[in-house]
Design a protein around this motif. Structure first.
Motif, PDB file in Angstrom:
ATOM      1  N   LEU A 191       0.874  -1.262  -0.010  1.00  0.00           N
ATOM      2  CA  LEU A 191      -0.058   0.060   0.111  1.00  0.00           C
ATOM      3  C   LEU A 191       0.758   1.308  -0.114  1.00  0.00           C
ATOM      4  O   LEU A 191       0.501   2.362  -0.180  1.00  0.00           O
ATOM      5  CB  LEU A 191      -0.801  -0.118   1.332  1.00  0.00           C
ATOM      6  N   ARG A 192       1.959   1.125   0.000  1.00  0.00           N
ATOM      7  CA  ARG A 192       2.907   2.375   0.580  1.00  0.00           C
ATOM      8  C   ARG A 192       2.843   3.399  -0.699  1.00  0.00           C
ATOM      9  O   ARG A 192       2.728   4.508  -0.416  1.00  0.00           O
ATOM     10  CB  ARG A 192       4.405   1.986   0.774  1.00  0.00           C
ATOM     11  N   PRO A 193       2.991   2.924  -1.901  1.00  0.00           N
ATOM     12  CA  PRO A 193       2.859   3.976  -3.163  1.00  0.00           C
ATOM     13  C   PRO A 193       1.532   4.673  -3.056  1.00  0.00           C
ATOM     14  O   PRO A 193       1.549   5.966  -3.345  1.00  0.00           O
ATOM     15  CB  PRO A 193       3.326   3.032  -4.320  1.00  0.00           C
ATOM     16  N   VAL A 194       0.615   4.027  -2.730  1.00  0.00           N
ATOM     17  CA  VAL A 194      -0.704   4.678  -2.970  1.00  0.00           C
ATOM     18  C   VAL A 194      -1.100   5.405  -1.937  1.00  0.00           C
ATOM     19  O   VAL A 194      -1.742   6.612  -2.011  1.00  0.00           O
ATOM     20  CB  VAL A 194      -1.925   3.372  -2.844  1.00  0.00           C
ATOM     21  N   VAL A 195      -0.439   4.934  -0.561  1.00  0.00           N
ATOM     22  CA  VAL A 195      -0.759   6.008   0.745  1.00  0.00           C
ATOM     23  C   VAL A 195       0.268   7.267   0.473  1.00  0.00           C
ATOM     24  O   VAL A 195      -0.412   8.401   0.843  1.00  0.00           O
ATOM     25  CB  VAL A 195      -0.232   5.285   1.790  1.00  0.00           C
ATOM     26  N   GLU A 196       1.360   7.118   0.089  1.00  0.00           N
ATOM     27  CA  GLU A 196       2.287   8.374  -0.174  1.00  0.00           C
ATOM     28  C   GLU A 196       1.686   9.068  -1.325  1.00  0.00           C
ATOM     29  O   GLU A 196       1.795  10.613  -1.329  1.00  0.00           O
ATOM     30  CB  GLU A 196       3.629   7.888  -0.692  1.00  0.00           C
ATOM     31  N   GLN A 197       0.916   8.743  -2.443  1.00  0.00           N
ATOM     32  CA  GLN A 197       0.270   9.526  -3.495  1.00  0.00           C
ATOM     33  C   GLN A 197      -0.835  10.331  -2.735  1.00  0.00           C
ATOM     34  O   GLN A 197      -1.078  11.364  -3.036  1.00  0.00           O
ATOM     35  CB  GLN A 197      -0.220   8.661  -4.459  1.00  0.00           C
TER      36      GLN A 197
END
Length: 248
Positions: A191-197
């Motif tokens: 989930l990290r890329p989605v959360v950071e976006q």
């Protein structure tokens, strides 16, 4: 009670069946129901499924449990039998004993995640022997701390509400993880890329997220629960005044 009013519907307000078949008892029914819930979840709980697991017809179960509503009261109280609320040791350490009891309650809910959504359907589950025993021990600690009788009950409910609220969210999250087949760490990384976006335009959220990134998710949950628990206990202790006397 007026004749035109039915009795309050609860397993705790009607007599138990006095003639028990050796192969089938309320205790055995409840123990198997808890196993069914742990293995298959709340959706699988019904008298027919339970009877199949017990090798008995659903009609046999109804001699001991009037229906699903009573069964829910019974399994909730059975799970609460796992909760441990210790005596204060040393005698003045009511806060440490309550914290241990709160952590035990959270651990029980995380072991049995099905219990969280059932609490609102549990009728008069508070009359169950395990819940009564736990409440008695907890309220004894609040009375020893200096809370008067009425406020001791309110203080106990406040602490329990915090634990149930936090643990219910955790239980739902852990159930989702179990269905996904991923570990907490794998889920967080995916989930990290989605959360950071999503946080791109929210600097304070980015800052808070960065402070926790890379940490063990289970440890982060433990620390989050512990932080809130200590703050609830801080607030309750403040009611006793600087000398720890009676709340005013």
């Amino acid at each position: 009670m007026p004749a035109d009013k039915p009795p309050v519907p609860s397993v705790w307000t009607r007599p138990r069946a006095t003639r028990e078949r050796p192969a089938l008892s309320r205790e055995r029914i409840v123990a198997e129901a808890v196993r069914l819930l742990d293995e298959e979840g709340a959706e699988a709980l019904n008298m027919r499924n339970l009877g199949t697991r017990l090798g008995a017809g659903a009609t046999s179960l109804y001699r001991h449990v009037a229906g699903k509503d009573e069964l829910i009261e019974l399994v909730v109280d059975e799970a609460y039998g796992e909760v441990r609320v210790p005596e204060a040791d040393p005698p003045g350490d009511w806060r440490g004993a309550l914290a241990e009891g709160a952590r035990s309650l959270r651990a029980m809910i995380l072991r049995h995640p099905w219990i969280a959504p059932m609490l609102g359907q549990a009728g008069l589950a508070t009359l169950g022997p395990n819940l009564m025993r736990q409440s008695e021990r907890m309220i004894t600690l609040f009375r020893a701390a200096g809370f008067p009788p009425g406020e001791a009950d309110q203080a106990m409910n406040t602490l329990i509400a915090y634990v149930i609220g936090m643990a219910t969210s955790e239980a739902a999250y852990l159930s989702m993880l179990a269905r996904s087949g991923r570990t907490e760490q794998e889920w967080a990384e995916s989930l990290r890329p989605v959360v950071e976006q999503a946080m791109r335009d929210h600097p304070r959220l980015r800052e808070a997220h960065a402070a926790q990134h890379g940490g063990d998710p289970e440890r982060v949950r433990e620390e989050g629960f512990g932080y809130g628990l200590e703050r609830v206990l801080d607030g309750l202790q403040a009611r006793l005044g600087p000398a720890g006397g009676s709340a005013g």
